[in-house]
Design an enzyme around this catalytic site. Structure first.
Site, short mmCIF file in Angstrom:
data_model
loop_
_atom_site.label_atom_id
_atom_site.label_comp_id
_atom_site.label_asym_id
_atom_site.label_seq_id
_atom_site.Cartn_x
_atom_site.Cartn_y
_atom_site.Cartn_z
N HIS A 143 0.88 -1.18 0.00
CA HIS A 143 0.00 0.00 0.00
C HIS A 143 0.91 1.23 0.00
O HIS A 143 2.03 1.17 0.53
CB HIS A 143 -0.84 -0.06 1.28
N ASP A 220 3.11 -4.54 8.08
CA ASP A 220 1.92 -3.70 7.92
C ASP A 220 0.72 -4.63 8.05
O ASP A 220 0.39 -5.38 7.13
CB ASP A 220 1.99 -3.02 6.54
N GLN A 223 -4.49 -5.10 6.96
CA GLN A 223 -5.48 -6.05 6.43
C GLN A 223 -5.46 -7.38 7.17
O GLN A 223 -6.37 -8.20 6.98
CB GLN A 223 -5.22 -6.30 4.93
N LYS A 246 -10.42 -0.65 10.48
CA LYS A 246 -10.58 -1.85 9.64
C LYS A 246 -10.97 -3.07 10.49
O LYS A 246 -11.32 -4.11 9.95
CB LYS A 246 -9.29 -2.12 8.87
N CYS A 384 -4.68 2.31 -3.72
CA CYS A 384 -3.46 2.85 -3.10
C CYS A 384 -2.29 1.90 -3.29
O CYS A 384 -1.46 1.72 -2.38
CB CYS A 384 -3.66 3.15 -1.61
N1 PLP Z 1 -1.67 -0.72 4.66
C1 PLP Z 1 -2.62 -1.46 4.09
C2 PLP Z 1 -2.28 -2.84 3.63
C3 PLP Z 1 -3.90 -0.96 3.92
O1 PLP Z 1 -4.85 -1.70 3.35
C4 PLP Z 1 -4.18 0.35 4.38
C5 PLP Z 1 -5.50 0.96 4.17
O2 PLP Z 1 -6.24 0.59 3.28
C6 PLP Z 1 -3.16 1.08 4.99
C7 PLP Z 1 -1.91 0.51 5.11
C8 PLP Z 1 -3.39 2.46 5.52
O3 PLP Z 1 -4.27 2.41 6.59
P1 PLP Z 1 -4.82 3.76 7.25
O4 PLP Z 1 -5.36 4.59 6.10
O5 PLP Z 1 -5.89 3.30 8.17
O6 PLP Z 1 -3.69 4.42 7.93
#
Ligand code: PLP
Length: 426
Positions: A143, A220, A223, A246, A384
């Protein structure tokens, strides 16, 4: 100022999970008031859970209760209300500790979300350590939140970003990863589960490989945390990030887990109230962990809501949630594959309940708009993850992402919508 914190009565996450059979999976959606609405006079089928999840009544009521009865600033007031607010906030930290199986509560830092957690590690852990020519390793599936913070810190320090390639099915090429790990690698930062493909990365193996060379690993978990059980001690990851919104909690809150030894030696990320133990114009002494990283008034209601969300998840049992979502994944995958010309992007052997697809005849945005008129909410776009789209030579995908509260009925509604797409675009 922070003395009351150490005397707080702990409220650790005590597992109250039901068995799989005890949960009525077809009626859990009753716990989520928003899901009961109609969109364009059709029952809502919310299939964009990877973007954000809906909130159970227990979370909504907990936040309302907090603001109605307990709201005060934390760690500061020596009066009943402030002590209650502090207790609620710190009890959530203990729940997160239990949820991740962290060794110490000091390893749990409340942040705004995954994005802020990764930026904190980039600036506070990586930046002071990086020298020109050093390398940070990420995967092709990241992401933007796990790409851009590293690009920024590389530009600040002269370090380089290296990218682990993936196969056509969306799996990390482990041989290539092994070769990329070198004495220049300072950190590996990878998704636990890909938001765009659903691939579950072999993180245990990848951490072991990195640690063999003394390289720390950040996962990270944006998900992963809502869908599979995470044990940071068993994984032995050095940092773990996830977002409350999430995992059925409120927006604006998230968690950075870090090993105590690393967090302890890292400088603060931001300065302000609460992150200090003593301030004079000559010098400032920083607070102990985790408060050193929580400058300013935190998102108290957010943390309290996250705690309620973790209790809710625990009442169903994450193992059960994983099993239910795998059933839905199989059902939806089979249904979608019956659509002529539909290609699933991301067919890894180990997948979470995310299905990205493209159609020869229709753009993902058209698919999403037509489904919307049927009350079916899915995501279309690059998710993203633009470099990942480039890897597959496509600008965008349509993405169905399922949560345990979805049902086979939602997938049937999706398929009704897909028939309309086919009728319009052939
Ligand atoms: N990393 C992953 C794999 C994501 O799916 C997301 C959000 O969709 C993020 C990071 C960023 O999360 P946040 O916008 O809640 O900070």
């Amino acid at each position: 100022m922070t003395t009351s914190i150490t005397t707080i009565v702990r409220d650790p996450l005590v597992s109250t999970s039901a068995t799989y059979e005890q949960v009525n999976w077809r009626s859990v959606w009753n716990d989520f008031p928003l899901l009961k609405q109609r969109v364009y006079s059709k029952p809502l089928a919310y299939l964009d859970n990877a973007a954000t999840s809906q909130k159970p009544r227990a979370v909504i009521e907990k936040i309302e209760h907090y603001y109605r009865y307990d709201n005060a600033n934390v760690h500061r007031g020596v009066y009943a209300l402030s002590e209650r607010a502090t207790q609620a906030y710190e009890a959530s930290r203990d729940k997160v500790k239990g949820f991740l199986n962290a060794a110490r509560r000091e390893e749990i830092v409340f942040v705004r979300g995954t994005t802020e957690a990764i930026n904190l590690v980039a600036q506070s852990f990586a930046r002071p350590r990086l020298k020109p020519g050093d390398e940070i390793l990420i995967s092709t599936m990241e992401h933007h939140s796990n790409i851009v913070p590293w690009q920024i810190v590389c530009a600040q320090t002269g370090a380089h970003l290296k990218v682990i390639p993936i196969t056509d099915s969306g799996e990390v090429k482990l041989d290539a990863y092994r070769q990329l790990l070198s004495n220049r690698t300072r950190l590996v930062a990878i998704a636990h589960i890909s938001n765009a493909l659903g691939s579950i990365l072999p993180v245990q193996e990848m951490i072991t490989m990195a640690h063999t060379q003394g390289i720390p690993v950040l996962l990270d978990g944006a998900q992963a945390a809502p869908h599979i059980a995470v044990d940071v001690q068993a994984l032995d990851c050095d940092f773990y990030a996830f977002s409350s919104h999430k995992i059925y909690g409120p927006t604006g809150t998230g968690v950075l887990y870090g090993k105590y030894s690393y967090l302890d030696e890292m400088p603060p990320y931001q300065g302000g109230g609460d992150m200090i133990s003593q301030v004079s114009f000559e010098q400032t002494l920083y607070n102990t962990l985790p408060y050193k990283f929580e400058a300013g008034t935190p998102n108290i209601a957010g943390a309290v809501g996250l705690g309620a969300a973790l209790d809710y998840v625990d009442s169903l049992g994450l193992v059960n949630i994983t099993r239910r979502e795998q059933e839905l994944l199989e059902y939806a995958t089979e249904a979608l594959l019956s659509v002529k010309g539909l290609r699933i992007i991301g067919t890894a052997k180990h997948k979470a309940s995310i299905i990205s697809f493209v159609l020869d005849s229709a753009h993902p945005h058209d698919i999403s708009s037509i489904l919307d008129r049927e009350g079916v909410a899915i995501r279309a776009g690059h998710h993203c993850a633009m470099p990942l789209m480039d890897r597959f030579g496509i600008p965008a995908t349509a993405r169905v992402s399922l949560a345990f509260y979805n049902s086979e009925d939602d997938i049937e509604r999706l398929m009704v919508g897909m028939k309309h797409v086919q009728a319009l675009f052939g």
